[in-house]
Design a protein around this motif. Structure first.
Motif, PDB file in Angstrom:
ATOM      1  N   SER A 252       0.832  -1.202   0.000  1.00  0.00           N
ATOM      2  CA  SER A 252       0.000   0.000   0.000  1.00  0.00           C
ATOM      3  C   SER A 252       0.865   1.249   0.000  1.00  0.00           C
ATOM      4  O   SER A 252       1.916   1.273   0.638  1.00  0.00           O
ATOM      5  CB  SER A 252      -0.898   0.006   1.242  1.00  0.00           C
ATOM      6  N   GLY A 257      -3.673   1.703   4.429  1.00  0.00           N
ATOM      7  CA  GLY A 257      -4.004   0.525   3.637  1.00  0.00           C
ATOM      8  C   GLY A 257      -3.499  -0.752   4.264  1.00  0.00           C
ATOM      9  O   GLY A 257      -4.185  -1.783   4.252  1.00  0.00           O
ATOM     10  N   ALA A 348     -11.422   3.976   2.076  1.00  0.00           N
ATOM     11  CA  ALA A 348     -10.921   3.304   0.879  1.00  0.00           C
ATOM     12  C   ALA A 348     -11.991   3.246  -0.205  1.00  0.00           C
ATOM     13  O   ALA A 348     -11.708   3.479  -1.385  1.00  0.00           O
ATOM     14  CB  ALA A 348     -10.449   1.894   1.227  1.00  0.00           C
ATOM     15  N   GLN A 361      -6.009   3.982  -3.779  1.00  0.00           N
ATOM     16  CA  GLN A 361      -4.566   3.945  -3.704  1.00  0.00           C
ATOM     17  C   GLN A 361      -4.014   5.027  -4.641  1.00  0.00           C
ATOM     18  O   GLN A 361      -4.523   6.131  -4.689  1.00  0.00           O
ATOM     19  CB  GLN A 361      -4.066   2.541  -4.062  1.00  0.00           C
TER      20      GLN A 361
END
Length: 389
Positions: A252, A257, A348, A361
């Motif tokens: 990540s 993450g 996320a 990401q």
């Protein structure tokens, strides 16, 4: 085949906190060209001179001389995981910068480059001899979560229960869209690249510890694993630690993450051990369906479709992640992780809904900048200052 061999698997005592350990792999690159920098030994030697927090975290070399790895110590809380990962990233980033290179948190090498050198260790040299050119071009970086403390029976039970949810963990982490300067069209090209290796795939469903040991022994007799090596399954009972190791996630770009992966993984194991009779039948999914679910997660990440692990029908990956969270709520409440994991998953999924983002990401534009070596602070390079994590 029957699961009778696993029927005696013992749940942890009430109030028992499963431990966690997290490993993260990173690339080293030259800032001016973005080419791999084969200087892991120098970076690690420099990092060893920096103040050590004494928290049990360690820094290591990896398969290639252009890669490094951090590992937490044994943690009992997500707060400990977060502190240790942040500290390890800071030390590596500072050491790399002071050696004239940068730390890259992407699942694969984004730019074209010649094959790298294998790190000088007996184990890695054995891998190189066995797998040939595959080793020199496998510059892949993942996030591995260990959950313990487990006996072998508990580890096998947990591994079975993890299988149908590995694609969802991958979708949440997918962070390797560019490879060799090309937009692959995949959210996790790392998964596709690693599929060329023997056993780097969904683990089998094991009916007993003996079944697991027999399978492991057969792979070694068949000559596809180096001496002393574990199988490379995307989740596996560890051969050297009393843990089950979840290896499916891309590295990540953020500590958040990695912490999300740790929280979900521990809750999955907790659920498997506390109610194994409910979940053992669900873990016996068709291997082809699970392989298809893994490919779908690698292709689309969290923004696209997914295969539901129980019905086999197509659904949205984000909806499946929400379903997983609800299923794990009792375990997350018992481990004290519910509020943090709920928020991390919400973040996320919210980031993943942005058109320019891939599953919360790096943006594709950010990865494209890295692939063409137009550096930006919001791309894949870890921040230059050790405190900016």
């Amino acid at each position: 085949m029957s699961d009778a061999g696993l029927s005696a698997s013992r749940p942890p005592p009430r109030g028992f906190s499963l431990t966690l350990g997290v490993e993260e792999e990173f690339q080293l690159v030259h800032e001016d060209t973005g080419q791999p920098a084969p200087c892991a030994d120098a970076v690690l030697a420099h990092a060893a001179k920096l103040p050590n927090p004494g928290d049990g975290s360690t820094l290591h070399g990896e398969l290639l001389t252009s890669m490094v790895e951090s590992a937490t110590g044994i943690c009992t809380s997500l707060a400990q995981v977060r502190r240790q990962l942040t500290g390890a990233r800071s030390r590596l980033a500072q050491a790399a910068r002071e050696e004239g290179v940068r730390l890259l948190a992407l699942g694969v090498r984004p730019s074209p480059a010649a094959p790298r050198h294998v790190s000088p260790s007996e184990h890695y040299e054995c891998m190189h001899q066995m797998y040939g050119h595959l080793v020199a071009e496998t510059e892949t970086c993942g996030c591995h979560v260990h959950v313990g403390t487990l006996d072998k029976d508990q580890a096998v039970t947990s591994n079975n229960h993890l299988r149908p949810w590995l694609p969802t963990l991958l979708a949440l982490s997918a962070n390797s869209a560019f490879h060799n300067g090309i937009d692959t069209g995949y959210a996790s090209w790392r998964t596709i690249a690693l599929s060329r290796w023997p056993t780097t795939q969904m683990p089998p469903h094991f009916t007993s510890v003996d079944h697991y040991e027999d399978t492991f022994a057969a792979l070694h007799r068949g000559g596809v694993l180096p001496a002393g090596a574990n199988a490379y399954w995307l989740a596996r009972p560890s051969r050297r630690l009393p843990t089950v190791e979840i290896r499916v996630a891309d590295v990540s770009p953020t500590v958040d993450g990695a912490v999300l992966q740790a929280g979900l993984s521990r809750a999955l194991v907790h659920t498997a051990l506390n109610d194994p009779t409910t979940h053992q039948h669900r873990s016996r999914h068709d291997d082809q369906l699970l392989a298809a679910a893994l490919w779908t997660a690698a292709r689309h990440g969290i923004r696209g479709p997914a295969l539901h692990p129980h019905s086999g029908h197509q659904t949205l990956a984000a909806d499946l992640a929400r379903e997983l969270l609800i299923a794990l709520r009792p375990a997350l409440r018992e481990t004290g992780d519910w509020e943090e994991v709920e928020q991390l998953l919400a973040d996320a999924l919210r980031d993943g809904e942005k058109p320019e983002a891939i599953q919360g990401q790096f943006s594709r534009e950010g990865q494209r900048e890295v692939a063409s070596w137009r550096w930006s602070r919001d791309a894949a390079l870890l921040p230059p200052e050790p405190g900016e994590l």
